[in-house]
Design an enzyme around this catalytic site. Structure first.
Site, mmCIF file in Angstrom:
data_model
loop_
_atom_site.group_PDB
_atom_site.id
_atom_site.type_symbol
_atom_site.label_atom_id
_atom_site.label_comp_id
_atom_site.label_asym_id
_atom_site.label_seq_id
_atom_site.Cartn_x
_atom_site.Cartn_y
_atom_site.Cartn_z
ATOM 1 N N SER A 74 0.862 -1.187 0.000
ATOM 2 C CA SER A 74 0.000 0.000 0.000
ATOM 3 C C SER A 74 0.899 1.237 0.000
ATOM 4 C CB SER A 74 -0.849 0.016 1.273
ATOM 5 O OG SER A 74 -1.522 1.255 1.444
ATOM 6 N N TYR A 119 -2.393 0.026 10.799
ATOM 7 C CA TYR A 119 -2.503 -0.414 9.392
ATOM 8 C C TYR A 119 -1.195 -0.087 8.660
ATOM 9 C CZ TYR A 119 -3.997 -0.879 4.557
ATOM 10 O OH TYR A 119 -4.071 -1.251 3.232
HETATM 11 P P1 NDP Z 1 -11.598 -5.711 -0.211
HETATM 12 O O1 NDP Z 1 -12.169 -5.492 1.159
HETATM 13 O O2 NDP Z 1 -12.443 -5.369 -1.389
HETATM 14 O O3 NDP Z 1 -11.110 -7.241 -0.349
HETATM 15 C C1 NDP Z 1 -10.356 -7.825 0.672
HETATM 16 C C2 NDP Z 1 -10.208 -9.318 0.411
HETATM 17 O O4 NDP Z 1 -9.401 -9.866 1.461
HETATM 18 C C3 NDP Z 1 -11.522 -10.056 0.423
HETATM 19 O O5 NDP Z 1 -11.542 -11.000 -0.625
HETATM 20 C C4 NDP Z 1 -11.531 -10.767 1.762
HETATM 21 O O6 NDP Z 1 -12.199 -12.023 1.657
HETATM 22 C C5 NDP Z 1 -10.031 -11.015 1.987
HETATM 23 N N1 NDP Z 1 -9.739 -11.199 3.391
HETATM 24 C C6 NDP Z 1 -9.789 -10.277 4.389
HETATM 25 N N2 NDP Z 1 -9.521 -10.851 5.573
HETATM 26 C C7 NDP Z 1 -9.289 -12.175 5.312
HETATM 27 C C8 NDP Z 1 -8.981 -13.298 6.124
HETATM 28 N N3 NDP Z 1 -8.843 -13.184 7.457
HETATM 29 N N4 NDP Z 1 -8.826 -14.505 5.535
HETATM 30 C C9 NDP Z 1 -8.959 -14.619 4.193
HETATM 31 N N5 NDP Z 1 -9.254 -13.617 3.382
HETATM 32 C C10 NDP Z 1 -9.429 -12.397 3.939
HETATM 33 O O7 NDP Z 1 -10.252 -4.880 -0.208
HETATM 34 P P2 NDP Z 1 -9.161 -4.564 -1.376
HETATM 35 O O8 NDP Z 1 -9.372 -5.415 -2.554
HETATM 36 O O9 NDP Z 1 -9.122 -3.106 -1.533
HETATM 37 O O10 NDP Z 1 -7.856 -4.981 -0.588
HETATM 38 C C11 NDP Z 1 -6.970 -5.993 -1.015
HETATM 39 C C12 NDP Z 1 -5.585 -5.685 -0.472
HETATM 40 O O11 NDP Z 1 -5.161 -4.430 -1.000
HETATM 41 C C13 NDP Z 1 -5.496 -5.560 1.036
HETATM 42 O O12 NDP Z 1 -4.270 -6.139 1.455
HETATM 43 C C14 NDP Z 1 -5.473 -4.050 1.270
HETATM 44 O O13 NDP Z 1 -4.818 -3.723 2.466
HETATM 45 C C15 NDP Z 1 -4.707 -3.609 0.064
HETATM 46 N N6 NDP Z 1 -4.875 -2.220 -0.356
HETATM 47 C C16 NDP Z 1 -6.104 -1.691 -0.604
HETATM 48 C C17 NDP Z 1 -6.210 -0.373 -1.047
HETATM 49 C C18 NDP Z 1 -7.503 0.302 -1.307
HETATM 50 O O14 NDP Z 1 -7.560 1.534 -1.282
HETATM 51 N N7 NDP Z 1 -8.584 -0.411 -1.576
HETATM 52 C C19 NDP Z 1 -5.016 0.430 -1.308
HETATM 53 C C20 NDP Z 1 -3.778 -0.232 -0.989
HETATM 54 C C21 NDP Z 1 -3.729 -1.506 -0.571
HETATM 55 P P3 NDP Z 1 -13.262 -12.597 2.710
HETATM 56 O O15 NDP Z 1 -13.870 -11.437 3.429
HETATM 57 O O16 NDP Z 1 -14.220 -13.381 1.863
HETATM 58 O O17 NDP Z 1 -12.442 -13.484 3.589
HETATM 59 C C1 8X3 Z 2 -5.180 1.528 1.529
HETATM 60 C C2 8X3 Z 2 -4.989 2.939 1.117
HETATM 61 O O1 8X3 Z 2 -4.744 5.346 1.923
HETATM 62 O O2 8X3 Z 2 -6.267 3.921 3.154
HETATM 63 O O3 8X3 Z 2 -3.971 0.882 1.752
HETATM 64 O O4 8X3 Z 2 -3.914 3.617 3.366
HETATM 65 S S1 8X3 Z 2 -4.980 3.969 2.477
#
Ligand code: NDP
Ligand code: 8X3
Length: 253
Positions: free
Chosen positions: A140, A153
């Site tokens: 991130s 985080y």
């Molecule tokens: P979403 O919430 O849309 O998706 C998150 C995914 O992670 C889901 O499929 C969820 O599946 C899975 N997940 C969460 N906890 C668990 C667990 N304990 N076991 C298994 N699976 C889990 O978020 P994003 O797609 O945005 O996020 C994906 C990644 O990208 C994360 O690591 C996030 O920190 C990172 N990220 C996101 C950003 C953003 O702005 N959106 C920016 C930068 C990084 P389920 O709930 O079915 O288990």
């Molecule tokens: C997710 C993006 O800006 O909330 O990693 O940290 S931010």
């Protein structure tokens, strides 16, 4: 199974789901994982219906090492030929200053973003040694900078950055590529999870600019996974044009 295999954690939503679609549409067989079984089954049906590939859904919680091991060991041998592991499952939980933070939110983030990534990597690396494969860790902008109320985080994502560097060094002898992709703000379920279902607060995060789309990250992951054998993209930061880093934005009023 002649086609390459990609193993994606957190494929029930957001980046992971978009990666599943992107890799499947390019002929990869896809292992999709997450806790929401119904979504996994729906995605399997959708992708197998649309593309000439096979999809293996694995329902497990990345925080539970025994569950990770049981699920991954249960994979038929054909499926162990993993070429790419995308460590994507992760979340932010809560948004408060360090003194007001909730201990169980901290545990959830550390257990998912750091320990979960380690558990799955530990179990899949033996397959990657055989294929000279690739790990793509989703970090991130919070891995590069710390912002107010981002504390734990940001700490977990800084750990993902450090672990990506460590994996790249330790896995050199096996020819395993390690790539870290660090996205800025993307409108997925991320903020709804962070704000514990408060849709208004979640929506507010993406007002006044165009955030990244999950497909932008999927395209990037696919690009990184399809470089020639001698090329490894180590580290990429990708933000909306209106975001310079985790702290600086230009939002329309
Ligand atoms: P979403 O919430 O849309 O998706 C998150 C995914 O992670 C889901 O499929 C969820 O599946 C899975 N997940 C969460 N906890 C668990 C667990 N304990 N076991 C298994 N699976 C889990 O978020 P994003 O797609 O945005 O996020 C994906 C990644 O990208 C994360 O690591 C996030 O920190 C990172 N990220 C996101 C950003 C953003 O702005 N959106 C920016 C930068 C990084 P389920 O709930 O079915 O288990
Ligand atoms: C997710 C993006 O800006 O909330 O990693 O940290 S931010």
């Amino acid at each position: 199974m002649l086609n390459p295999i990609v193993f994606i954690t957190g494929a029930t939503a957001g980046f992971g789901k978009a990666c599943a679609e992107k890799f499947a549409s390019n002929g990869y067989h896809v292992i999709i994982t997450g806790r929401r079984k119904e979504r996994l089954n729906e995605l399997q049906e959708e992708l197998e219906g649309r593309y000439a590939v096979e999809v293996l859904p694995l329902e497990f919680d990345v925080r539970d090492f025994h569950a990770c091991r049981k699920a991954i060991n249960s994979m038929p041998d054909d499926w162990k030929n993993v070429a790419v592991l995308i460590n994507n499952a992760g979340l932010a939980m809560g948004f408060s200053t360090i003194d007001e933070g909730d201990i169980s939110d901290w545990d959830t983030m550390i257990d998912t973003n750091v320990k979960g990534l380690l558990y799955v990597s530990k179990l899949v690396i033996p397959f990657l040694k055989d294929t000279k494969g690739q790990i793509i860790n989703i970090g991130s902008t919070a891995a590069k900078d710390v912002y107010p109320k981002g504390n734990v985080y940001c700490g977990t994502k800084h750990a993902v950055d450090a672990l990506s560097q460590a994996m790249r060094i330790d896995l050199l002898p096996y020819g395993i590529k390690v790539t870290a992709i660090h996205p800025g703000a993307a409108e997925t379920e991320f903020s709804v999870v962070r704000f514990k279902g408060d849709q208004d607060k979640a929506k507010h995060v993406y007002e006044g600019y165009e955030p990244l789309h999950a497909e932008d990250i999927a395209e990037t992951a696919y690009f990184c996974a399809t470089r020639p054998p001698h090329v490894c993209i180590n580290d990429l930061v990708i933000t909306p044009t209106a975001q310079a880093n985790a702290l600086h934005w230009y939002k329309q009023p």
